[in-house]
Design an enzyme around this catalytic site. Structure first.
Site, PDB file in Angstrom:
ATOM      1  N   LYS A  77       0.844  -1.198   0.000  1.00 17.86           N
ATOM      2  CA  LYS A  77       0.000   0.000   0.000  1.00 17.86           C
ATOM      3  C   LYS A  77       0.883   1.253   0.000  1.00 17.86           C
ATOM      4  O   LYS A  77       1.925   1.302   0.655  1.00 17.86           O
ATOM      5  CB  LYS A  77      -0.908  -0.010   1.231  1.00 17.86           C
ATOM      6  CG  LYS A  77      -1.962   1.099   1.247  1.00 17.86           C
ATOM      7  CD  LYS A  77      -2.869   0.935   2.458  1.00 17.86           C
ATOM      8  CE  LYS A  77      -3.927   2.018   2.546  1.00 17.86           C
ATOM      9  NZ  LYS A  77      -4.834   1.846   3.708  1.00 17.86           N
ATOM     10  N   SER A 152      -9.658   1.969   2.866  1.00 21.79           N
ATOM     11  CA  SER A 152      -8.778   2.703   1.981  1.00 21.79           C
ATOM     12  C   SER A 152      -7.776   1.828   1.236  1.00 21.79           C
ATOM     13  O   SER A 152      -7.098   2.278   0.316  1.00 21.79           O
ATOM     14  CB  SER A 152      -8.004   3.751   2.789  1.00 21.79           C
ATOM     15  OG  SER A 152      -7.185   3.126   3.777  1.00 21.79           O
ATOM     16  N   SER A 176     -10.069  -0.436   7.072  1.00 22.49           N
ATOM     17  CA  SER A 176      -9.500  -0.246   5.733  1.00 22.49           C
ATOM     18  C   SER A 176      -8.796  -1.458   5.150  1.00 22.49           C
ATOM     19  O   SER A 176      -8.380  -1.418   3.997  1.00 22.49           O
ATOM     20  CB  SER A 176      -8.524   0.945   5.750  1.00 22.49           C
ATOM     21  OG  SER A 176      -9.228   2.143   5.928  1.00 22.49           O
TER      22      SER A 176
END
EC number: 6.3.5.7
Length: 489
Positions: A77, A152, A176
């Site tokens: 990420k 996210s 997330s």
């Protein structure tokens, strides 16, 4: 090479037995990413040259039989810093930022000889639930490209669900990791707060953030968590508790017989989609058939979690994001006349609307005259929510329920309605407020979109969640179903 019919164990066997080289596996991985990512938009930055050099070095040394992660392709990420590889947190303010050090998690993965394929798209600074607040691109759901992948960590989840990589890493501040894993029909673990070092994670809410793995299967997830967990001298909130081999003992004999499971009535209340409710009730029946007891329990203060979370998380964000000032690194506005102009214009032009919204909410909550009414009260509510979990987990091995009230929603459907977007996290947020581990497991479908089940455990008891998730996985076929992307069934 797509990873739909491969797990870490089979890939490891192929590499050890030289059915393929690490370079060949890495090249085929990049070829698949390039072929599929135009539809998905999972990756922001690819790391091809460095990855192939790393692959050659691993091939030269040989893949050790006792290292299950050597040569395995991973996605990271884009809020986890990577030395020499651009890290933007999907924000214009960090559009050209290249870190000079690796996050502790990345150091551990490098030591395990994994191959970083690239950095995955996300909501800007991890603020969002659909990966639509990214400053650079919109990621799509692997099952239906008109739907959001969740957020996210939507890029990481979509990369795994679409077969681009077998493992990706996300961060979870209020759901997330778990929510995008649920929306994409895969496995996501939010570890206990402190289980994994946050050193090198671009901070959103420091008392809530945790890094965790996203994979196709429970056993893969357990294998990876053991590799990244543990105390870190750089992170004083990281725990010195021993890290077990979470994957050990996960086999056909894994059982939940005799376990007591709590199913909170609040998790199936009004607002939860009928198909989601049916999937969770069916999962409860599966656990009963496997010898567990499922009790209806209550988490009466769960309803206040969203309000408390957005005050606490936004307050911490307003503090953490002060470092982005246009002076030390990142975007700097042009046409400025004084220092105040640098600050104001750089932040105004560099941050997106959702980030600005949360900075303003957090600054207000911490301001003189409002601190007691908002931040302090939210902190007290947080303690009450933790006590609710403690009361249930005192008599139960874990808690089960949906990850999200609905399956994945349409792109653009909720982007302009922040309150509705925030309420999508109503079932995941309390777990972060309490600092507990939460595991998302595929548990059903609604109109051909995946439905995820959430297992919530006692602090540092990820092992029980993996055992329970593995037993469910072995007695259902939800994890083996594949999206139609690329012609799969």
């Amino acid at each position: 090479m797509n990873y739909f019919d491969k797990d870490l164990a089979s890939l490891h066997d192929d590499l050890v037995n030289k059915k393929m080289s690490v370079r060949e596996l890495t090249q085929e991985t990049f070829a698949n990413v390039k072929a599929t990512d135009a539809k998905i938009g999972a990756f922001l930055t690819l790391n091809e040259d460095a990855a192939l050099k790393q692959a050659d070095a691993i091939d030269a040394d040989g893949v050790a039989a006792d290292n299950p992660l050597a040569g395995i392709a991973i996605g990271v990420k884009d809020n986890i810093v990577t030395k020499g590889l651009k890290t933007t947190a999907s924000s214009k303010i960090l559009a050209n930022f290249t870190p000079v050090y690796d996050a502790t998690v990345v150091e551990k993965l490098t030591a395990a000889k994994t191959i970083t394929i690239g950095k995955t798209n996300m909501d800007e600074f991890a603020m969002g639930g659909s990966t639509e607040t990214s400053a650079f691109q919109t990621t799509k759901n692997a099952w239906d490209q008109t739907k959001v992948p969740g957020g996210s960590s939507g890029g990481s989840a979509a990369a795994v669900a679409s077969g681009q990589v077998p493992v990706a890493f996300g961060s979870d501040t209020g759901g997330s990791i778990r929510q995008p894993a649920s929306f994409n029909g895969i496995v996501g673990m939010k570890p206990t707060y402190g289980r994994v070092s946050r050193w090198g994670l671009i901070a959103f809410g420091s008392s809530l953030d945790q890094i965790g793995p996203i994979t196709r299967t429970i056993k893969d997830n357990a294998t990876v968590l053991s590799a990244i967990a543990g105390h870190d001298k750089h992170d004083l909130t990281s725990s010195d508790k021993a890290v077990p081999d979470f994957a050990a003992g996960l086999n056909e004999g894994t059982s939940v017989k005799g376990m007591r499971i709590g199913l909170p009535k609040e998790f199936l209340a009004e607002g939860v989609d009928d198909d989601v409710r049916k999937a969770i009730l069916a999962a409860a029946d599966t656990y009963r058939q496997l010898g567990a007891t499922v009790d209806e329990v209550s988490l009466p203060h769960n309803q206040y979690g969203v309000a408390a979370y957005y005050i606490i998380a936004s307050s911490e964000a307003s503090s953490n994001l002060q470092r982005f000032d246009g002076i030390r690194y990142g975007y700097r506005a042009q046409d400025v006349k004084n220092l105040e102009d640098v600050y104001v214009k750089s932040r105004s032009e560099g941050f997106g609307d959702e980030v600005k919204r949360r900075i303003m909410l957090g600054t207000f909550s911490l301001s003189a005259g409002f601190y007691d009414a908002y931040f302090l009260k939210a902190a007290k509510v947080r303690t009450v929510i933790l006590n609710d979990f403690k009361a249930v987990l005192k008599d139960h091995d874990f808690i089960m329920g949906p990850v999200a009230p609905t399956p994945a929603f349409g792109l653009g459907d909720e982007l302009m309605d922040p309150i509705t977007m925030y309420m999508n996290d109503v079932l995941t947020i309390p777990v972060n407020l309490a600092g507990l581990p939460g595991l998302a497991v595929p548990a059903g479908f609604s109109n051909n979109l995946p439905v995820g089940m959430q297992l919530i455990g006692r602090p540092f008891d990820e092992g029980t969640l993996y055992k329970a998730g593995y037993a469910f996985e072995q007695n259902t076929d939800f994890h083996s179903r594949l999206p139609k992307l690329g012609g799969q069934n």
